[in-house]
Design an enzyme around this catalytic site. Structure first.
Site, PDB file in Angstrom:
ATOM      1  N   GLU A 164      15.304  -2.590   2.150  1.00  5.40           N
ATOM      2  CA  GLU A 164      15.185  -3.212   0.679  1.00  5.40           C
ATOM      3  C   GLU A 164      16.386  -2.763  -0.111  1.00  5.40           C
ATOM      4  O   GLU A 164      16.933  -3.517  -0.908  1.00  5.40           O
ATOM      5  CB  GLU A 164      14.104  -2.966  -0.211  1.00  5.40           C
ATOM      6  N   GLY A 202       8.874  -5.478   4.548  1.00  9.29           N
ATOM      7  CA  GLY A 202       7.181  -5.814   4.402  1.00  9.29           C
ATOM      8  C   GLY A 202       6.428  -5.828   5.481  1.00  9.29           C
ATOM      9  O   GLY A 202       4.968  -5.533   5.477  1.00  9.29           O
ATOM     10  N   GLU A 241       5.160  -2.602   5.538  1.00 16.76           N
ATOM     11  CA  GLU A 241       4.184  -2.234   4.521  1.00 16.76           C
ATOM     12  C   GLU A 241       2.774  -2.805   4.856  1.00 16.76           C
ATOM     13  O   GLU A 241       1.832  -2.210   4.802  1.00 16.76           O
ATOM     14  CB  GLU A 241       4.670  -3.026   3.405  1.00 16.76           C
ATOM     15  N   ALA A 249       9.820  -9.947   4.371  1.00 16.83           N
ATOM     16  CA  ALA A 249       9.770 -11.096   3.643  1.00 16.83           C
ATOM     17  C   ALA A 249      10.299 -12.350   4.361  1.00 16.83           C
ATOM     18  O   ALA A 249      11.501 -12.105   5.061  1.00 16.83           O
ATOM     19  CB  ALA A 249      10.437 -10.965   2.397  1.00 16.83           C
TER      20      ALA A 249
END
Ligand code: NAI
Length: 697
Positions: free
Chosen positions: A125, A102, A105, A61
């Site tokens: 996270e 992310g 991901e 992010a």
């Protein structure tokens, strides 16, 4: 657009371009989806490679978008990943350097993944009080197996790509590419260009011989380790769904957990600390890019408790230090302590013998100031007496080269007065380390009236090099941290006067989450330190009010662990604090003398008085501009004073409780005849925030 697009040999290459780490901000996400569309509509394109430009594949992010509408604007990361999965042509992630959160991901959503060796792979996270929120809890177990995936998700720790690629049966990376990654990725993409159906991680199964038992084991382990934080346990819950539920149901479950965690005070506290650390390095009127002075060699004056620890910081960072003392014995003692500390680390296996020797080789010693004349930075850590400091700075001023930074580690003295002892006050700054200086993260950078901006910019950079969290404080008695702790200490004293025992106070605040209560802390640090400070302050502020129990304790010679007795009794060689009947009698006698009838005080009142005293003083510090932002004060308390991380620092905690409630409690305390009504008037800034319905942060 924060992603570029080009076609090479029939392969579309989408390169994320959002420095420094290709955070998946809105523009980058749009760039990826547009690239996918363009590639699909171009008949000449047979496959697609997604990679990152510069120093990362993607760090996840974009923290600059945290809390803004852009962070969740469509296409959000889940939609981008879905678009990749549904792409009619194979998509290959070319991973290098960093693939975190992310970023990982995104790669997991691709049909294939290739990697350069040495890439740092992680899902951090959990360190922000969250679980991964874009499918990693469901996809990572499918490619790495239950155990490895759960380990990575619960710990947030980084694993090197080649280590993961070498795991038997892993499906995370199809190829490790040495040399030119992009060329290798394009070659791989061409190799798989015609394969259909396209493989999807979501279609794999998580296999484990005894998932149920393993998950139970993991749950027990995690519970023991993560007391105050819900996220690690929730990681286990989410990963469990990858075993027990269909993929899409698992994704829904992950989303629900993610959103619920986002609202917890623990998550708020961790994100606050994460952003606070970054914010602390920015000084409002010292712009980024301010030129800095070069710091290649350091001088340290005084080889005592602090001087030794300070020296170790620089040796650890590979920066040579010349240590100065008045007498050879003191110098020898200081060097011996440094050696002893390193040897303890070697013994524990935390430091290699050759590293230890390299560090010691960087250390020089001297009894003469002439040997400091080439130092770029000199840090003084001599006795806490203005006269001694003055003499040191005068000598330094006489020999230091032009442009050298002259720093004092004073914990309470006026840095402006120290600077005035020199002809170069612009080069003088406070560098207030915390004990033990080689361990504690906090460094208060004390900005004098005259301190030059490039000096500030330089020491902030130096702090980073020696791995400290630096927070800038203006000049006042005690700077940010110790000025607040004075009020906390006064409340602790009043609580004794009114009926508490030291252990009752300590236990209540330790239950709140502090590593150590005020009395155990005093015994550890030495009660004589506070005594000396109170004596000085009593001269400067004759009307100062406080419980005299701490002075009486010192008059009994009870300085703490080092004298075998303080607020508590200690058995020889042990650190266990044992309640002391002598101290309790001393407190009872003092109460009688003061005409106070003891009352029973609950834990809630103890915690509120201790914590809100910090809050009220912090509000004054903020209003006076001693600290430039609320989060700086929270960082001081999180990194230097053992304030519980899951509460985010005193001001973050006050915001969570609600400032109206905090101010109302202060007004109640002001009505207590044995407390300090003047102190408990809510600080003007706090009163204003309450009236306007605002918060500190
Ligand atoms: P210390 O007493 O352990 O060490 C002071 C050292 O300075 C002694 O080795 C002494 O021989 C040497 N010294 C004294 N005058 C000198 C001079 N003119 N030239 C060269 N060396 C001289 O004291 P400590 O605890 O290391 O404190 C040093 C400074 O750090 C003080 O200003 C103190 O307020 C500050 N400080 C102390 C903290 C602590 O927890 N001990 C925490 C933060 C700051």
């Amino acid at each position: 657009m924060s992603a570029s697009y080009e076609v090479r040999d029939g392969v579309a290459v989408i390169t994320l371009n959002n420095p420094p780490v290709n955070g998946l901000g809105y523009d980058t996400r749009v760039g990826i989806t547009q690239g996918l569309e363009q590639a699909q509509s171009d008949a000449a394109v047979r496959a697609i490679v997604i990679t990152g430009g510069g120093k990362a594949f993607s760090g996840g992010a974009d923290i600059r978008e945290f809390g803004t509408p852009k962070a969740i604007a469509e296409p959000n990361l889940l939609s981008v990943i879905r678009a990749i999965e549904l792409c009619s042509k194979p998509v290959v992630a070319a991973v290098h350097s960093v693939a975190m959160g992310g970023g990982l991901e995104l790669a997991l959503g691709c049909h294939y993944r290739v990697t350069a060796p040495g890439a740092q792979i992680a899902l951090p996270e959990v360190k922000l009080g969250l679980i991964p929120g874009a499918g990693a809890t469901q996809r990572l177990p499918r490619v790495l197996g239950l155990e490895t995936a759960l380990n990575m998700i619960v710990s947030g720790e980084t694993v090197k790509s080649e280590v993961l690629a070498a795991l038997p049966g892993q499906k995370l990376f199809q190829q490790v590419i040495e040399g030119d990654l992009l060329a290798g990725a394009i070659a791989y993409a061409l190799q798989v260009a015609d394969q259909r159906p396209l493989p999807l991680v979501r279609e794999l199964k998580v296999t484990h011989p005894n998932a149920e038992a393993y998950l139970q084991f993991a749950r027990n382990m995690v519970k023991g380790m993560s007391k105050n934080f819900p996220a690690p346990g929730k990681c286990v819950d989410a990963v469990e769904m990858s075993v027990k539920r269909k993929f899409d149901e698992g994704m829904t479950g992950e989303r629900e957990i993610f959103l619920a965690l986002m609202l917890t005070p623990e998550c708020k506290a961790l994100r606050h600390a994460f952003l606070g650390e970054r914010a602390a390095s920015k000084i409002p009127d010292v712009p980024e890019g301010t030129p800095v002075r070069e710091v290649r060699t350091v001088g340290v004056i005084g080889a005592g408790t602090m001087g030794g620890g300070i020296t170790m910081n620089f040796l650890n960072a590979g920066i040579p230090v010349t240590l100065l003392e008045m007498k050879q014995e003191a110098l020898d003692r200081g060097v011996a302590t440094i050696r002893k500390n390193y040897e303890a680390q070697v013994k524990k296996g935390k430091l290699k013998q050759d590293k230890y020797e390299q560090r010691m080789a960087l250390l020089g010693t001297t009894l003469g100031y002439d040997d400091l004349k080439d130092a770029d930075l000199v840090i003084e850590a001599v006795f806490e007496e203005m006269g001694v400091k003055e003499a040191v700075f005068k000598q330094l001023d006489a020999i230091a080269k032009p442009g050298a930074i002259l720093a004092s580690n004073t914990s309470t003295l006026d840095v402006d007065k120290i600077a005035a002892c020199t002809q170069r006050p612009q080069d003088v700054v406070g560098l207030h380390f915390f004990s033990p200086a080689n361990v504690m993260k906090l460094l208060e950078v004390v900005r004098g009236k005259a301190t030059a901006k490039d000096v500030l910019a330089t020491v902030m950079g130096v702090a980073k090099k020696i791995k400290k969290t630096a927070v800038v404080s203006g000049v006042c008695d005690g700077f940010i941290g110790n000025r607040m702790i004075e009020q906390y200490g006064r409340q602790a004293g009043y609580l004794l006067d009114e009926g508490c025992t030291p252990s009752q106070v300590d236990k209540a605040i330790e239950k709140f989450g502090f590593a150590m209560g005020p009395f155990r802390m005093g015994d550890l640090a030495g009660n004589d330190i506070g005594w000396a400070i109170r004596k000085r302050r009593a001269q400067e502020r004759p009307n100062m009010r406080y419980s005299k129990t701490a002075d009486l304790l010192c008059e009994m010679g009870r300085f703490g662990q080092k004298t075998g007795a303080g607020w508590y009794d200690y058995q020889p060689g042990k650190r266990d604090a044992i309640a002391s009947p002598v101290v309790e009698q001393m407190i009872a006698d003092y109460r009688k003398e003061q005409g106070i009838t003891p009352r029973k005080i609950g834990d809630d009142e103890i915690v509120q008085r201790l914590v809100y005293s910090l809050v009220n003083e912090a509000a004054r510090i903020l209003e006076e501009g001693i600290a430039s932002k609320a989060s700086d004060i929270d960082m001081v308390y999180l990194t230097g004073y053992g304030f519980p991380l899951h509460r985010g620092g005193p001001l973050c905690y006050a915001d969570t409780v609600g400032l109206y409630n905090v101010a109302a409690a202060m007004k109640r305390f002001a009505a207590n005849p044995h407390d300090d009504a003047g102190f408990w008037q809510p600080a003007p800034l706090l009163a204003r925030l309450v009236a306007e319905g605002k918060t500190f942060n």
